[in-house]
Design a protein around this motif. Structure first.
Motif, PDB file in Angstrom:
ATOM      1  N   GLU A 286      -6.094 -18.836  64.263  1.00  0.00           N
ATOM      2  CA  GLU A 286      -6.950 -18.261  63.223  1.00  0.00           C
ATOM      3  C   GLU A 286      -6.316 -18.543  61.873  1.00  0.00           C
ATOM      4  O   GLU A 286      -5.123 -18.271  61.668  1.00  0.00           O
ATOM      5  N   LEU A 287      -7.087 -19.140  60.961  1.00  0.00           N
ATOM      6  CA  LEU A 287      -6.621 -19.358  59.594  1.00  0.00           C
ATOM      7  C   LEU A 287      -7.089 -18.171  58.753  1.00  0.00           C
ATOM      8  O   LEU A 287      -8.275 -18.028  58.482  1.00  0.00           O
ATOM      9  N   VAL A 288      -6.148 -17.330  58.370  1.00  0.00           N
ATOM     10  CA  VAL A 288      -6.480 -16.079  57.686  1.00  0.00           C
ATOM     11  C   VAL A 288      -6.134 -16.194  56.208  1.00  0.00           C
ATOM     12  O   VAL A 288      -4.969 -16.435  55.847  1.00  0.00           O
ATOM     13  N   TYR A 289      -7.149 -16.012  55.377  1.00  0.00           N
ATOM     14  CA  TYR A 289      -6.969 -16.090  53.927  1.00  0.00           C
ATOM     15  C   TYR A 289      -6.782 -14.691  53.366  1.00  0.00           C
ATOM     16  O   TYR A 289      -7.618 -13.803  53.564  1.00  0.00           O
ATOM     17  N   ASP A 290      -5.659 -14.485  52.661  1.00  0.00           N
ATOM     18  CA  ASP A 290      -5.394 -13.215  51.993  1.00  0.00           C
ATOM     19  C   ASP A 290      -5.894 -13.311  50.560  1.00  0.00           C
ATOM     20  O   ASP A 290      -5.379 -14.111  49.756  1.00  0.00           O
ATOM     21  N   VAL A 291      -6.922 -12.534  50.248  1.00  0.00           N
ATOM     22  CA  VAL A 291      -7.586 -12.649  48.942  1.00  0.00           C
ATOM     23  C   VAL A 291      -6.655 -12.251  47.810  1.00  0.00           C
ATOM     24  O   VAL A 291      -6.693 -12.843  46.722  1.00  0.00           O
TER      25      VAL A 291
ATOM     26  N   SER B 191      -3.179 -12.420  47.673  1.00  0.00           N
ATOM     27  CA  SER B 191      -2.079 -13.359  47.446  1.00  0.00           C
ATOM     28  C   SER B 191      -2.543 -14.810  47.346  1.00  0.00           C
ATOM     29  O   SER B 191      -1.757 -15.687  46.997  1.00  0.00           O
ATOM     30  N   ARG B 192      -3.829 -15.060  47.723  1.00  0.00           N
ATOM     31  CA  ARG B 192      -4.396 -16.420  47.734  1.00  0.00           C
ATOM     32  C   ARG B 192      -3.575 -17.358  48.634  1.00  0.00           C
ATOM     33  O   ARG B 192      -3.294 -18.498  48.289  1.00  0.00           O
ATOM     34  N   THR B 193      -3.200 -16.849  49.800  1.00  0.00           N
ATOM     35  CA  THR B 193      -2.449 -17.655  50.758  1.00  0.00           C
ATOM     36  C   THR B 193      -3.215 -17.712  52.075  1.00  0.00           C
ATOM     37  O   THR B 193      -4.020 -16.830  52.382  1.00  0.00           O
ATOM     38  N   VAL B 194      -2.930 -18.764  52.867  1.00  0.00           N
ATOM     39  CA  VAL B 194      -3.530 -18.914  54.188  1.00  0.00           C
ATOM     40  C   VAL B 194      -2.433 -18.805  55.240  1.00  0.00           C
ATOM     41  O   VAL B 194      -1.440 -19.532  55.198  1.00  0.00           O
ATOM     42  N   GLU B 195      -2.619 -17.887  56.187  1.00  0.00           N
ATOM     43  CA  GLU B 195      -1.675 -17.708  57.286  1.00  0.00           C
ATOM     44  C   GLU B 195      -2.287 -18.261  58.569  1.00  0.00           C
ATOM     45  O   GLU B 195      -3.450 -17.992  58.874  1.00  0.00           O
ATOM     46  N   VAL B 196      -1.509 -19.049  59.299  1.00  0.00           N
ATOM     47  CA  VAL B 196      -1.962 -19.601  60.575  1.00  0.00           C
ATOM     48  C   VAL B 196      -1.454 -18.697  61.690  1.00  0.00           C
ATOM     49  O   VAL B 196      -0.255 -18.603  61.926  1.00  0.00           O
ATOM     50  N   ILE B 197      -2.386 -18.014  62.348  1.00  0.00           N
ATOM     51  CA  ILE B 197      -2.019 -17.092  63.423  1.00  0.00           C
ATOM     52  C   ILE B 197      -2.466 -17.696  64.742  1.00  0.00           C
ATOM     53  O   ILE B 197      -3.660 -17.910  64.971  1.00  0.00           O
ATOM     54  N   ARG B 198      -1.503 -17.987  65.594  1.00  0.00           N
ATOM     55  CA  ARG B 198      -1.811 -18.570  66.891  1.00  0.00           C
ATOM     56  C   ARG B 198      -2.540 -17.559  67.771  1.00  0.00           C
ATOM     57  O   ARG B 198      -2.135 -16.399  67.868  1.00  0.00           O
ATOM     58  N   LYS B 199      -3.613 -18.007  68.422  1.00  0.00           N
ATOM     59  CA  LYS B 199      -4.375 -17.134  69.320  1.00  0.00           C
ATOM     60  C   LYS B 199      -3.828 -17.273  70.738  1.00  0.00           C
ATOM     61  O   LYS B 199      -3.453 -18.356  71.175  1.00  0.00           O
ATOM     62  N   SER B 200      -3.804 -16.167  71.455  1.00  0.00           N
ATOM     63  CA  SER B 200      -3.384 -16.207  72.852  1.00  0.00           C
ATOM     64  C   SER B 200      -4.396 -16.988  73.673  1.00  0.00           C
ATOM     65  O   SER B 200      -5.606 -16.872  73.472  1.00  0.00           O
ATOM     66  N   GLN B 201      -3.883 -17.819  74.590  1.00  0.00           N
ATOM     67  CA  GLN B 201      -4.736 -18.570  75.498  1.00  0.00           C
ATOM     68  C   GLN B 201      -4.927 -17.764  76.775  1.00  0.00           C
ATOM     69  O   GLN B 201      -3.942 -17.377  77.424  1.00  0.00           O
TER      70      GLN B 201
ATOM     71  N   ARG C  50      -7.996 -26.308  66.981  1.00  0.00           N
ATOM     72  CA  ARG C  50      -9.226 -25.567  67.288  1.00  0.00           C
ATOM     73  C   ARG C  50      -9.045 -24.203  66.635  1.00  0.00           C
ATOM     74  O   ARG C  50      -8.170 -23.436  67.014  1.00  0.00           O
ATOM     75  N   TYR C  51      -9.869 -23.917  65.658  1.00  0.00           N
ATOM     76  CA  TYR C  51      -9.577 -22.765  64.806  1.00  0.00           C
ATOM     77  C   TYR C  51     -10.812 -21.896  64.569  1.00  0.00           C
ATOM     78  O   TYR C  51     -11.961 -22.313  64.772  1.00  0.00           O
ATOM     79  N   VAL C  52     -10.546 -20.667  64.148  1.00  0.00           N
ATOM     80  CA  VAL C  52     -11.548 -19.802  63.532  1.00  0.00           C
ATOM     81  C   VAL C  52     -10.987 -19.337  62.201  1.00  0.00           C
ATOM     82  O   VAL C  52      -9.779 -19.461  61.950  1.00  0.00           O
ATOM     83  N   LEU C  53     -11.851 -18.813  61.352  1.00  0.00           N
ATOM     84  CA  LEU C  53     -11.424 -18.354  60.032  1.00  0.00           C
ATOM     85  C   LEU C  53     -11.384 -16.833  59.980  1.00  0.00           C
ATOM     86  O   LEU C  53     -12.187 -16.156  60.621  1.00  0.00           O
ATOM     87  N   GLY C  54     -10.433 -16.323  59.229  1.00  0.00           N
ATOM     88  CA  GLY C  54     -10.339 -14.891  58.995  1.00  0.00           C
ATOM     89  C   GLY C  54     -10.103 -14.634  57.518  1.00  0.00           C
ATOM     90  O   GLY C  54      -9.595 -15.497  56.797  1.00  0.00           O
ATOM     91  N   VAL C  55     -10.465 -13.452  57.062  1.00  0.00           N
ATOM     92  CA  VAL C  55     -10.288 -13.071  55.652  1.00  0.00           C
ATOM     93  C   VAL C  55      -9.668 -11.687  55.604  1.00  0.00           C
ATOM     94  O   VAL C  55     -10.086 -10.781  56.330  1.00  0.00           O
ATOM     95  N   ARG C  56      -8.673 -11.539  54.758  1.00  0.00           N
ATOM     96  CA  ARG C  56      -8.009 -10.239  54.586  1.00  0.00           C
ATOM     97  C   ARG C  56      -8.268  -9.743  53.164  1.00  0.00           C
ATOM     98  O   ARG C  56      -7.817 -10.334  52.187  1.00  0.00           O
TER      99      ARG C  56
END
Length: 359
Positions: free
Chosen positions: A184-189, A191-201, A127-133
């Motif tokens: 949150e799947l965060v894309y770094d513009v 470096s062109r990489t995707v980081e998976v950041i776990r969200k607190s429940q 269960r994810y959301v997207l982020g962009v850096r």
């Protein structure tokens, strides 16, 4: 000019922008993203450019333009769509200019983010959301551009990337979970990489407190015991009472990444409720009791309440807060011994029942 004639207004705004900045279709369309629902910014930008090209050609044919040098600059800034008209009127090489905002990388970025996010989700569904850096330079460039051109209907580059990539992932069966994401799947513009950041429940707990002098937050413990220190988790408190007040009516707490079904510690009894999504969290945080009912124990030589022993008496008082009740006590000039919260009333009780399934 009235904005009600929207077609003409958009054309004039776009022409003003393209006099100074070369923009790709998406970045021009994003300047007007919040009007004309249901279209991609790329489509908006392309349609605006085509309408401007038609209008420029009409004005040239009607001899309404005295200075064609300005037309050259606008066609250069329009990009490839402006090339055929430029070559029709000018015997020069067409200048190719990179987009002022994204440097012609936005389409590649969206495609790269989509493919990498899809690969991650296929490997481990979340269960994810997207982020962009974005880089600080790009963020500053975009903010300055929008402010200097007074773009009321502008959409940020981050928002466009998230929205379009999220839509494509949804079409593949991986719909973003905006309300209660795990990560949150965060894309770094850069470096062109995707980081998976776990969200607190965030879990709802209902608590009662039979102890006095043990606060919830470590901030108020002054080196002593606190509930937060004991459970070793971040605790969010929608509303509470001072630590010297016993709480007999269940009050809500929100604890991050904590999974005890029931916990009794330091005079507190915690009972676990549901995990909260964004909407439920906001409901709990924003809804406070309208009335609080207290049992006040005090000493007085006069008979005022229910006497327990030798001038020590109980009195039931109600108010919107403990401060209101204490003000009543001061006005009565009572010698206060203790305060216990007995019950509360208000909309928060219905929300609690709805979330926990218990009245």
């Amino acid at each position: 000019m009235s904005k009600s004639s929207s077609g003409k207004w958009v054309a004039e705004q776009a022409l003003s922008i393209l006099r100074s900045y070369p923009l790709c279709d998406s970045c021009l369309g994003r300047c007007f993203a919040k009007i004309g629902h249901g279209y991609l910014n790329q489509d908006r930008g392309k349609s605006i450019k085509l309408s401007l090209i038609l209008e420029i050609d009409r004005k040239i044919k009607e001899h309404e333009l005295g200075n064609l040098e300005e037309v050259k600059e606008i066609l250069f800034n329009i990009g490839e769509l402006g090339k055929p008209l430029f070559l029709h009127y000018f015997r020069e090489e067409f200048q190719r200019r990179s987009c002022y905002l994204c440097n012609d990388t936005l389409t590649q970025v969206k495609e790269d983010f989509f493919s990498k996010a899809l690969s991650i989700l296929k490997e481990r569904p979340l269960r994810y959301v997207l982020g962009v850096r974005l880089s600080p330079r790009t963020q500053e460039l975009e903010t300055t551009f929008a402010m200097n051109n007074a773009l009321l209907y502008y959409e940020s580059m981050k928002a466009e990337i998230r929205r379009e990539v999220g839509k494509r992932l949804g079409e593949q069966g991986y719909e973003p979970e905006m309300d209660n994401p795990e990560a949150e799947l965060v894309y770094d513009v850069d470096s062109r990489t995707v980081e998976v950041i776990r969200k607190s429940q965030r879990s709802l707990y209902l608590y009662t407190r039979l102890s006095r002098g043990v606060p919830i937050s470590s901030w108020y413990s002054r080196g002593g015991d606190s509930l937060e220190r004991e459970v070793e988790r971040k605790i969010i408190v929608p509303f509470t009472e001072p630590s010297d007040v016993r709480i007999l009516d269940p009050y809500p707490l929100i604890i991050e990444d904590y999974d005890e079904e029931r916990k009794e510690v330091l005079g507190y009894t915690l009972v676990k409720g549901p995990t909260l999504g964004k909407r439920e969290y906001n409901l709990v945080i924003q809804t406070k009791p309208s009335t609080r009912v207290y049992r006040v124990t005090f000493y007085s030589q006069d008979r005022i309440g229910h006497e327990i022993y030798g001038g020590i008496q109980d009195l039931i008082l109600e108010g919107r807060s403990q401060e209101e009740v204490l003000e009543k006590i001061r006005e009565m000039e009572l010698e206060l011994i203790s305060v216990d919260l007995l019950r509360t009333e208000g909309r928060h009780q219905r929300i609690r029942a709805l979330l926990t399934g218990k009245e």
